[in-house]
Design a protein around this motif. Structure first.
Motif, short mmCIF file in Angstrom:
data_model
loop_
_atom_site.label_atom_id
_atom_site.label_comp_id
_atom_site.label_asym_id
_atom_site.label_seq_id
_atom_site.Cartn_x
_atom_site.Cartn_y
_atom_site.Cartn_z
N ASP A 1 -1.06 -54.46 -53.87
CA ASP A 1 -1.59 -53.99 -55.16
C ASP A 1 -0.57 -53.13 -55.90
N ILE A 2 0.06 -52.23 -55.18
CA ILE A 2 1.05 -51.34 -55.80
C ILE A 2 2.26 -52.13 -56.26
N THR A 3 2.67 -53.12 -55.49
CA THR A 3 3.82 -53.95 -55.87
C THR A 3 3.52 -54.72 -57.15
N ILE A 4 2.33 -55.27 -57.24
CA ILE A 4 1.93 -55.99 -58.46
C ILE A 4 1.93 -55.03 -59.65
N GLN A 5 1.35 -53.85 -59.46
CA GLN A 5 1.34 -52.85 -60.53
C GLN A 5 2.75 -52.44 -60.92
N THR A 6 3.63 -52.35 -59.93
CA THR A 6 5.01 -51.95 -60.19
C THR A 6 5.69 -52.95 -61.12
N PHE A 7 5.57 -54.22 -60.80
CA PHE A 7 6.22 -55.24 -61.65
C PHE A 7 5.57 -55.31 -63.02
N SER A 8 4.27 -55.15 -63.06
CA SER A 8 3.58 -55.18 -64.34
C SER A 8 4.08 -54.04 -65.24
N LYS A 9 4.15 -52.85 -64.66
CA LYS A 9 4.60 -51.69 -65.43
C LYS A 9 6.08 -51.83 -65.79
N ALA A 10 6.89 -52.29 -64.85
CA ALA A 10 8.33 -52.45 -65.11
C ALA A 10 8.57 -53.46 -66.23
N PHE A 11 7.85 -54.57 -66.20
CA PHE A 11 8.06 -55.58 -67.24
C PHE A 11 7.56 -55.10 -68.60
N ASP A 12 6.49 -54.28 -68.59
CA ASP A 12 6.01 -53.69 -69.85
C ASP A 12 7.01 -52.69 -70.42
N LYS A 13 7.70 -51.99 -69.54
CA LYS A 13 8.64 -50.93 -69.95
C LYS A 13 10.10 -51.36 -69.79
N LEU A 14 10.34 -52.64 -69.77
CA LEU A 14 11.69 -53.14 -69.53
C LEU A 14 12.69 -52.61 -70.56
N ASP A 15 12.25 -52.32 -71.75
CA ASP A 15 13.14 -51.78 -72.78
C ASP A 15 13.68 -50.40 -72.42
N THR A 16 12.99 -49.69 -71.53
CA THR A 16 13.43 -48.35 -71.15
C THR A 16 14.43 -48.36 -70.00
N TYR A 17 14.63 -49.52 -69.38
CA TYR A 17 15.57 -49.61 -68.26
C TYR A 17 16.99 -49.37 -68.76
N GLN A 18 17.72 -48.53 -68.02
CA GLN A 18 19.11 -48.23 -68.37
C GLN A 18 20.03 -48.88 -67.33
N PRO A 19 20.93 -49.74 -67.77
CA PRO A 19 21.80 -50.48 -66.84
C PRO A 19 22.69 -49.62 -65.96
N LYS A 20 22.85 -48.34 -66.28
CA LYS A 20 23.70 -47.50 -65.42
C LYS A 20 23.04 -47.27 -64.05
N PHE A 21 21.73 -47.53 -63.95
CA PHE A 21 21.01 -47.42 -62.68
C PHE A 21 20.81 -48.81 -62.08
N GLU A 22 20.74 -48.85 -60.77
CA GLU A 22 20.42 -50.12 -60.09
C GLU A 22 19.00 -50.52 -60.46
N PHE A 23 18.77 -51.80 -60.73
CA PHE A 23 17.44 -52.28 -61.10
C PHE A 23 16.45 -52.06 -59.94
N LYS A 24 16.94 -52.31 -58.73
CA LYS A 24 16.09 -52.12 -57.55
C LYS A 24 15.65 -50.66 -57.44
N THR A 25 16.54 -49.73 -57.67
CA THR A 25 16.22 -48.30 -57.60
C THR A 25 15.18 -47.94 -58.66
N TRP A 26 15.35 -48.50 -59.84
CA TRP A 26 14.40 -48.27 -60.93
C TRP A 26 13.01 -48.77 -60.53
N LEU A 27 12.95 -49.97 -59.95
CA LEU A 27 11.67 -50.52 -59.51
C LEU A 27 11.03 -49.67 -58.41
N ILE A 28 11.85 -49.25 -57.45
CA ILE A 28 11.34 -48.44 -56.34
C ILE A 28 10.80 -47.11 -56.86
N SER A 29 11.48 -46.53 -57.86
CA SER A 29 10.99 -45.27 -58.40
C SER A 29 9.67 -45.45 -59.13
#
Length: 183
Positions: free
Chosen positions: A48-76
């Motif tokens: 459930d948390i993993t599904i919520q994580t991807f849902s939230k990440a994809f909704d907020k994908l514009d806020t992702y900063q490439p200077k961070f690892e994508f995996k780290t961003w998802l884990i956070s």
């Protein structure tokens, strides 16, 4: 997946490509799920948390900063969702218990000194009311409610049929209620 390929998929996903979203999900699902499985020790919660994580990440994908690892961003994101879930569950547990006074009563149900005094006063008052009844009513009330005998035991002790005992106790309770009401 290389860092460059991840960045390309992120850019495509930002543009709305479902294939890019699927690729990112497939690439990082096991990392996020494994992280949550270790934290929650529960497959359903981890999923459930993993599904919520991807849902939230994809909704907020514009806020992702490439200077961070994508995996780290998802884990956070995943970690924060888990923390929120724990807080919500704690609130629900406390809410379901009601106010904290109720919790304290469950934890410490021993009567206070005031409670004991009130009980003693109520008992003394009740005994005074019972003394106003006829002796045979006093006896059945005493046997039933203070000695906690069953109807059959009272019938045996008084050498009367059980139905007579039931009627006497019922009548004694009604008379006692009238005495208390009149005071």
């Amino acid at each position: 997946m290389t860092k460059n390929a991840i960045q390309k998929n992120i850019e495509k996903a930002k543009a709305g490509s479902q294939i890019a979203f699927s690729s990112l999900l497939d690439s990082f699902w096991n990392d996020v799920y494994g992280f949550q499985l270790k934290r929650t020790e529960n497959e359903n919660d981890a999923e459930d948390i993993t599904i919520q994580t991807f849902s939230k990440a994809f909704d907020k994908l514009d806020t992702y900063q490439p200077k961070f690892e994508f995996k780290t961003w998802l884990i956070s994101i995943s970690k924060n969702i888990h923390i929120d879930l724990i807080r919500k569950r704690k609130r629900n547990v406390l809410h379901s218990w009601g106010n904290t006074d109720a919790v304290k009563k469950v934890l410490d149900d021993a009567p206070s000194a005031e409670d004991k005094l009130i009980q003693e006063q109520n008992l003394a008052s009740l005994l005074q009311h019972i003394k106003q009844l006829k002796p045979h009513y006093q006896e059945v009330i005493n046997l039933r409610f203070f000695n906690e005998l069953s109807y059959a035991e009272i019938a045996t002790r008084l050498n009367e049929p059980i139905n007579n005992i039931k009627v006497k106790i019922l009548r004694a309770k009604k008379l006692l209620a009238e005495v208390i009401k009149n005071k």
